[in-house]
Each structure stands twice: as C-alpha cells, then as structure tokens.
Scaffold this motif. Structure first.
Motif, mmCIF file in Angstrom:
data_model
loop_
_atom_site.group_PDB
_atom_site.id
_atom_site.type_symbol
_atom_site.label_atom_id
_atom_site.label_comp_id
_atom_site.label_asym_id
_atom_site.label_seq_id
_atom_site.Cartn_x
_atom_site.Cartn_y
_atom_site.Cartn_z
ATOM 1 N N GLY A 171 0.774 -1.219 0.005
ATOM 2 C CA GLY A 171 0.023 -0.054 -0.087
ATOM 3 C C GLY A 171 0.701 1.230 -0.101
ATOM 4 N N LEU A 172 1.853 1.198 0.423
ATOM 5 C CA LEU A 172 2.974 2.402 0.311
ATOM 6 C C LEU A 172 3.242 2.884 -1.120
ATOM 7 C CD1 LEU A 172 5.438 1.497 2.878
ATOM 8 C CD2 LEU A 172 3.968 3.088 3.443
ATOM 9 N N ALA A 173 2.709 1.912 -2.155
ATOM 10 C CA ALA A 173 2.947 2.357 -3.454
ATOM 11 C C ALA A 173 1.559 2.500 -3.813
ATOM 12 C CB ALA A 173 3.633 1.274 -4.235
ATOM 13 N N THR A 174 0.567 1.827 -3.725
ATOM 14 C CA THR A 174 -0.670 2.039 -4.175
ATOM 15 C C THR A 174 -1.736 2.880 -3.528
ATOM 16 O OG1 THR A 174 -1.739 0.168 -2.841
ATOM 17 C CG2 THR A 174 -0.583 -0.625 -4.825
ATOM 18 N N TRP A 175 -1.469 3.416 -2.585
ATOM 19 C CA TRP A 175 -2.372 4.201 -1.650
ATOM 20 C C TRP A 175 -2.862 5.450 -2.467
ATOM 21 C CZ3 TRP A 175 -1.408 8.537 2.185
ATOM 22 C CH2 TRP A 175 -2.737 8.808 2.989
ATOM 23 N N LEU A 176 -4.113 5.293 -2.173
ATOM 24 C CA LEU A 176 -4.877 6.756 -2.710
ATOM 25 C C LEU A 176 -5.340 7.413 -1.355
ATOM 26 C CD1 LEU A 176 -6.004 8.924 -4.668
ATOM 27 C CD2 LEU A 176 -7.923 7.161 -5.015
ATOM 28 N N TYR A 220 -6.070 17.263 -11.768
ATOM 29 C CA TYR A 220 -5.857 16.288 -10.375
ATOM 30 C C TYR A 220 -4.255 16.880 -9.658
ATOM 31 C CZ TYR A 220 -4.656 12.740 -7.347
ATOM 32 O OH TYR A 220 -4.008 11.835 -6.166
ATOM 33 N N ARG A 221 -4.203 17.230 -8.805
ATOM 34 C CA ARG A 221 -3.013 17.499 -7.921
ATOM 35 C C ARG A 221 -2.977 16.756 -6.622
ATOM 36 N NH1 ARG A 221 -2.566 18.533 -12.462
ATOM 37 N NH2 ARG A 221 -1.396 20.351 -13.300
ATOM 38 N N SER A 222 -2.011 15.717 -6.407
ATOM 39 C CA SER A 222 -1.849 14.804 -5.209
ATOM 40 C C SER A 222 -1.322 15.861 -3.977
ATOM 41 C CB SER A 222 -1.357 13.567 -5.477
ATOM 42 O OG SER A 222 -0.750 12.976 -4.075
ATOM 43 N N LEU A 223 -1.723 15.843 -2.920
ATOM 44 C CA LEU A 223 -0.910 16.397 -1.897
ATOM 45 C C LEU A 223 -0.549 15.432 -0.696
ATOM 46 C CD1 LEU A 223 -3.504 19.455 -1.306
ATOM 47 C CD2 LEU A 223 -1.041 19.332 -2.956
ATOM 48 N N ASP A 224 -0.732 14.060 -1.002
ATOM 49 C CA ASP A 224 -0.415 13.080 -0.028
ATOM 50 C C ASP A 224 0.453 12.098 -0.504
ATOM 51 O OD1 ASP A 224 -2.156 14.239 1.988
ATOM 52 O OD2 ASP A 224 -3.817 13.390 1.146
ATOM 53 N N ASP A 225 1.336 11.513 0.666
ATOM 54 C CA ASP A 225 2.294 10.519 0.256
ATOM 55 C C ASP A 225 2.217 9.301 1.282
ATOM 56 O OD1 ASP A 225 4.687 9.001 -0.268
ATOM 57 O OD2 ASP A 225 6.061 11.042 -0.547
ATOM 58 N N ALA A 226 2.027 8.106 0.932
ATOM 59 C CA ALA A 226 2.045 7.428 1.753
ATOM 60 C C ALA A 226 3.391 7.021 2.771
ATOM 61 C CB ALA A 226 1.764 5.860 1.097
ATOM 62 N N GLU A 227 4.247 7.543 2.217
ATOM 63 C CA GLU A 227 5.458 7.416 3.160
ATOM 64 C C GLU A 227 5.557 7.686 4.438
ATOM 65 O OE1 GLU A 227 9.174 5.414 2.580
ATOM 66 O OE2 GLU A 227 7.382 5.684 1.315
ATOM 67 N N LYS A 228 4.744 8.768 4.906
ATOM 68 C CA LYS A 228 4.528 9.296 6.070
ATOM 69 C C LYS A 228 4.095 8.120 7.021
ATOM 70 C CE LYS A 228 -0.294 11.043 5.829
ATOM 71 N NZ LYS A 228 -1.241 12.200 5.711
ATOM 72 N N PHE A 229 3.400 7.093 6.592
ATOM 73 C CA PHE A 229 3.203 6.041 7.493
ATOM 74 C C PHE A 229 3.985 4.648 7.541
ATOM 75 C CE2 PHE A 229 -0.703 7.808 6.040
ATOM 76 C CZ PHE A 229 -1.589 7.757 7.011
ATOM 77 N N ALA A 230 5.359 4.934 6.644
ATOM 78 C CA ALA A 230 6.264 3.879 6.483
ATOM 79 C C ALA A 230 6.707 3.274 7.783
ATOM 80 C CB ALA A 230 7.479 4.320 5.498
ATOM 81 N N ALA A 231 7.311 4.002 8.652
ATOM 82 C CA ALA A 231 7.715 3.579 9.811
ATOM 83 C C ALA A 231 6.654 2.743 10.642
ATOM 84 C CB ALA A 231 8.207 4.842 10.689
ATOM 85 N N GLU A 232 5.513 2.925 10.453
ATOM 86 C CA GLU A 232 4.602 2.249 11.291
ATOM 87 C C GLU A 232 4.112 0.985 10.531
ATOM 88 O OE1 GLU A 232 0.980 4.777 11.704
ATOM 89 O OE2 GLU A 232 2.548 6.610 11.837
ATOM 90 N N ILE A 233 4.316 0.571 9.394
ATOM 91 C CA ILE A 233 3.880 -0.483 8.763
ATOM 92 C C ILE A 233 5.384 -1.454 8.592
ATOM 93 C CG2 ILE A 233 3.368 -1.542 6.663
ATOM 94 C CD1 ILE A 233 1.904 1.207 5.836
ATOM 95 N N THR A 234 4.856 -2.489 9.141
ATOM 96 C CA THR A 234 5.925 -3.720 9.437
ATOM 97 C C THR A 234 5.353 -5.008 8.460
ATOM 98 O OG1 THR A 234 4.905 -4.672 11.203
ATOM 99 C CG2 THR A 234 6.642 -2.842 11.749
#
Length: 259
Positions: A171-176, A220-234
């Motif tokens: 999901g760090l790649a696919t997240w919307l 469309y302009r994305s303002l979000d990035d899944a990477e902010k959750f990376a440290a929490e996803i194991t």
C-alpha cells in the motif's frame, strides 16, 4: 448539480461523500443497503443490476460515479452479474436518461499482470490478475463503447487502494488517500469535455510506480504521500510474483474464491 453515487454504502463512497459536498450540489446515493443521508443527499435503495431501479436513479442526474459492485474476488457468475452486467445496466440507464458524464471505478487489478516499472501508463492494455480484474477491464471497455457510440464522457479510474491508511507494505505504493480521492473525483467531475480517459487513482507516493500524468491532465493534484506511514507499517518486503507484478499477491491467489 445532481451526482449519482452507486455503491454509496461502500468504503470508497463513504470516504468520498463528505469530500464531494459543494454548495448547489446534491448527491444521490444508491445501494442495496441504504446509507444514512446527510444534508443535500438523496437516498435510493436498489441494485445496479436492476434496469428499473437504475432508470429511476439516473433521472435528472448530471453525472454518475459508479462505485457499485463486488470490490474483491468472487465467483465468476457473481462477478459477471454484478460487476460487468451491472456496469452495462448503469451505462445504459445513464445513456437513456441523457446523463452526459460517467466516472467508473476501475482497479489496478485490471493490469495486475503488468510488471512493476516506473511510471506505468494509465492506459496500459489489460493484463488482469483475477476474475475481479477481468471485470474491471470489461467495464473500461464498456465505458469506451458508450463514449464512442453515444458521445458520453467516461473517465475510468484505476484505483490502487483507497483507505484511511495504506494497507500494508504494498500500500505504500498503491495508496490513494481519502483527501486525494476527493480531489481526483472532483477533477473528473468538473474537467470540461474529457471524452474517454483512463487514469490512475493513486497519491503521489514516494514508492509510486504509476503515472500521474493522465490524471494531472484533468486537473488532479495529489497532496499526500503514503511514505509518512512507512515507519508504522511492518512486514516482509514482497518477493516473487508479489514483487514482480502490479497485482502483487493477488496474482497467485485462487480464482473465484470470495475474499
């Protein structure tokens, strides 16, 4: 402006509804289970496979956002009936009612057997990974047909994974993100005369492998990035087919078994 949302009690629609509210816009909600209406919302109960229900739902509508259907793998018969025949029923009702624009929720699983590469184009030809993926490839083809035959504007959004948080490492790649989903669907609703388009429905994630050029061409302009959750996803990094293909682990799951 009145916008019909099918599958309005589902997860994506629940996230979208508050983000699509605008002064002067009425959201008409359709599902087999009636969601609770908020201000400036109308609720209808019915199935996307029912031509009479869809004729009523499409009356006096300016656009349709079609989210209804099975959202995961199911039997072939159920997938054909609800996802493919249901989408044709929606498009036919919209066409007969003179609805000028339909937005179809497609999926990354329509191209699940495409190899992971940088900036995979949104209009990559289908390589589905499941019966569910086949149904999404089919609805894109139906959207193309109804555009070409009747001049209807149709935008197909190949959604990665739209949840409050990325669902796991993939999901760090696919997240919307929900907010980006609102921005994307709003762009698809309001861009002048898009014709027929296929776009990726993902945020501008650091690990993104999907092209945003086609969606950005609609505003469309994305303002979000899944990477902010990376440290929490194991969890272990994908390997084998799960790492090689866009569909990840879905490329090896059993066909036709509901999940």
């Amino acid at each position: 402006m009145r916008v019909l949302l099918t599958g309005a009690a589902g997860g994506v629609a629940t996230l979208l509804r508050p983000r699509l509210r605008r002064d002067g816009r009425v959201l008409r909600l359709l599902d087999v289970t009636a969601p609770q209406a908020l201000a400036e919302e109308e609720v209808l109960t019915g199935s996307v496979t029912d031509p009479e229900a869809m004729a009523v739902a499409c009356h006096d509508v300016d656009a349709v956002i079609h989210l209804g259907g099975h959202s995961r793998e199911n039997s072939w018969a159920e997938t054909v009936e609800v996802n493919i025949t249901g989408t044709q029923t929606v498009l036919e009702a919209a066409q007969k009612a003179g609805v000028p624009r339909v937005i179809l929720a497609s999926s990354n699983h329509a191209v699940g057997f495409r190899e992971v590469t940088e900036e995979l184009p949104a209009e990559s030809t289908p390589r589905p990974d499941t019966f569910y993926g086949v149904s999404k490839a089919a609805i894109e083809a139906l959207g193309s047909l109804y555009h070409s035959r009747f001049g209807m504007d149709v935008v197909c959004i190949r959604i990665g994974s739209c949840f409050e948080r990325p669902p796991g490492v993939r999901g760090l790649a696919t997240w919307l993100s929900p907010d980006d989903a609102g921005r994307l669907f709003e762009a698809c609703l309001t861009f002048p005369s898009p014709g027929y388009r296929v776009v990726w429905g993902v945020s501008d994630n650091t690990r993104r492998v999907y092209s945003l050029a086609e969606a950005e061409a609609l505003g469309y302009r994305s303002l979000d990035d899944a990477e902010k959750f990376a440290a929490e996803i194991t969890g272990p990094a994908p390997t084998g087919a799960a790492a090689k293909y866009v569909g990840g682990p879905f490329t090896t799951t059993p066909l036709g078994i509901p999940n």
